[in-house]
Design an enzyme around this catalytic site. Structure first.
Site, PDB file in Angstrom:
ATOM      1  N   ASP A  25     116.670  77.184  11.456  1.00 58.88           N
ATOM      2  CA  ASP A  25     115.802  76.114  10.966  1.00 58.88           C
ATOM      3  C   ASP A  25     115.762  75.062  12.074  1.00 58.88           C
ATOM      4  O   ASP A  25     116.493  74.078  12.052  1.00 58.88           O
ATOM      5  CB  ASP A  25     116.349  75.536   9.664  1.00 58.88           C
ATOM      6  N   CYS A  78     109.054  72.994   9.575  1.00 61.20           N
ATOM      7  CA  CYS A  78     108.160  72.282   8.645  1.00 61.20           C
ATOM      8  C   CYS A  78     106.989  71.721   9.452  1.00 61.20           C
ATOM      9  O   CYS A  78     106.550  70.589   9.242  1.00 61.20           O
ATOM     10  CB  CYS A  78     108.898  71.187   7.888  1.00 61.20           C
TER      11      CYS A  78
END
Length: 492
Positions: A25, A78
């Site tokens: 991530d 994101c």
């Protein structure tokens, strides 16, 4: 970079630890969170993606080198910028041919998503768009690199990636993909790759090394000793440790119990907690204690207790009851649903109220912790509950939340916890206080209204004059009496 952790292989040789699953991530610009992060509207610019692309690739390449054969990496951001997503994936796959993308369409079928991009343009922070690296101006090649362009994109199945757009289902924007290491392929050779132009030779050499196997680079790094706050050490025990002698006898623990993976966090004689791990975790901690800082691991099984609590100086903990029960003998009791409901119903339960078969087994058991086991049946799973056994009573030695968890599993209503009772009492006190205040205000208003309704009585002026005259005459009489008394005293 995450260090190479050393472990023993089948031949007892120290090798680098490989992982089956890794989550990357990575840091990103976060432009997919514009709906909730208003600060991005002011701070965002195209140059951010160009600058963070290099860091994202380094993290992904490091994760790929730590992955075992057949293992998988989930890469996520994101952000919706292809420079941070598809470009990073494509450049890593071109440099590591033993990896491949896996389809994500079979996961979360109700999630609305779009496939990954297979073509895109690159925009410099000045606003200039480029279709390929050859078109990039010399002055812009310091920030725009060849790894940002979709060269050979069709050969690496970038459509397998997943793009989640905010407008499709009222969410944020995300990019997700799954990368697998092929089992039959060997480690990739050191593939040279053209990098962006740098100001000097040293920077160019450092960037080229990023495309090599990062395991070699990490092994050559000089790790600094950590001088800050250090966690308590992990001390693994031997089978003949002093703390095991009384404990093994009291709980009737079998010889198959994994004593060699038990550890404590203190060098004192009376260790507060005894925990268990596995052989692999033990090897990782013992061989890498200077490389990494381990904060917590393992499962707590026993905790030190006072002498009057039990004849054993360690009590069994509920969080490890399901594990320890598999090695226990005389302190493990099979119970029925009715008996389990009884011990979960109140603070304390008389032994005589138990079923006859269970009562005969526990009536002469010495004081201390025992385990009640309710076997799985239908939708009810196995339940292991630590029970404190005294001379005449038994009671569950678990938290209120754990007790209510077991009650819900058995279809019973949960009991009010002390926290809930305290909250309920506070609400009741607040309600009574408000009611008393309301009654007092109502009484005051009623008194004010009553006074307004009563007729106002005005005093008679004649009565006031006569009353004043009477008071003055009384004062004159008193003064005359005082004068006469003084005259008599003088004559005498």
């Amino acid at each position: 970079r995450f260090p190479n952790l050393k472990v023993f292989d089948k031949n007892k040789n120290l090798v680098n630890l490989k992982y089956d699953r890794i989550l990357c991530d990575v840091p990103c610009t976060g432009d997919g969170t514009l709906r909730k992060n208003y600060a991005i509207w002011k701070k965002w610019n195209q140059g951010q993606a160009l600058g963070i692309h290099k860091l994202q690739r380094r993290i992904l390449l490091r994760g790929m080198d730590m992955l075992a054969e057949g293992g998988r990496i989930v890469y996520s951001t994101c952000s919706l910028n292809p420079i941070e997503n598809e470009a990073s994936i494509l450049s890593a796959l071109k440099n590591r041919p033993e990896f491949r993308l896996l389809p994500t369409s079979g996961y979360l079928p109700e999630l609305k998503r779009e496939p990954g991009l297979t073509s895109w343009k690159v925009m410099h922070s000045s606003g200039t768009w480029y279709d390929k690296f050859d078109d990039v101006e010399e002055k812009h090649r310091k920030s725009v690199s060849p790894t940002m362009f979709p060269d050979e994109a069709a050969e690496h199945n970038l459509q397998y990636c997943m793009r989640v757009y905010p407008h499709q289902q009222n969410t944020g924007g995300f990019f997700i993909c799954i990368i697998e290491r092929k089992e039959s392929e060997k480690a990739s050779p050191l593939v040279p790759e053209v990098e962006e132009a740098e100001e000097n030779v040293e920077e160019k050499t450092e960037e080229t090394n990023l495309h090599k196997n990062t395991n070699t680079l990490v092994d050559k790094m000089k790790w600094k000793t950590y001088h800050g706050y250090r966690e308590d050490p992990f001390i693994f025990l031997k089978r003949d440790a002093e703390c095991f002698k009384n404990l093994t006898e009291f709980y009737d623990i079998s010889d198959s119990f994994p004593y060699d993976t038990m550890f404590v966090r203190s060098v004192e004689t009376k260790q507060r907690n005894l925990s268990v791990s596995c052989a692999r975790i033990r090897d990782i901690i013992e061989q890498n204690e200077r490389k990494i800082k381990v904060i917590n691991c393992g499962l707590r099984l026993f905790s030190y207790c006072k002498e009057n609590f039990s004849s054993c100086c360690y009590r069994l903990l509920q969080e490890g009851a399901h594990f320890t029960a598999g090695f226990m003998g005389k302190k493990l009791f099979e119970v029925s649903v009715a008996d389990m409901v009884k011990v979960l119903a109140a603070e304390s339960c008389p032994k005589e109220s138990m079923e006859a078969a269970l009562y005969e087994k526990i009536k002469d058991v010495p004081q201390g912790i025992i385990v009640f086991h309710l076997k799985a049946a239908g939708t009810v799973p196995d339940i292991f509950a630590c029970v404190y056994n005294t001379e005449n009573n038994v009671k569950t030695y678990i938290t209120e939340d754990e007790k209510n968890h077991f009650r819900l599993i058995l279809g019973l209503e949960p009991l009010l916890t002390k926290r809930e009772l305290k909250k309920q009492k506070a609400i009741e006190h607040h309600r009574e206080k408000r009611q008393a205040t309301a009654e007092r205000v109502a009484a005051e208003q009623e008194e004010i209204a009553r006074k307004k309704l009563e007729p106002e009585v005005k005093p008679d002026p004649d009565d006031s004059d006569s009353h004043q005259q009477n008071n003055e005459s009384d004062k004159d009489v008193e003064s005359e009496e005082i004068k006469s008394e003084m005259v008599d005293e003088v004559q005498n």
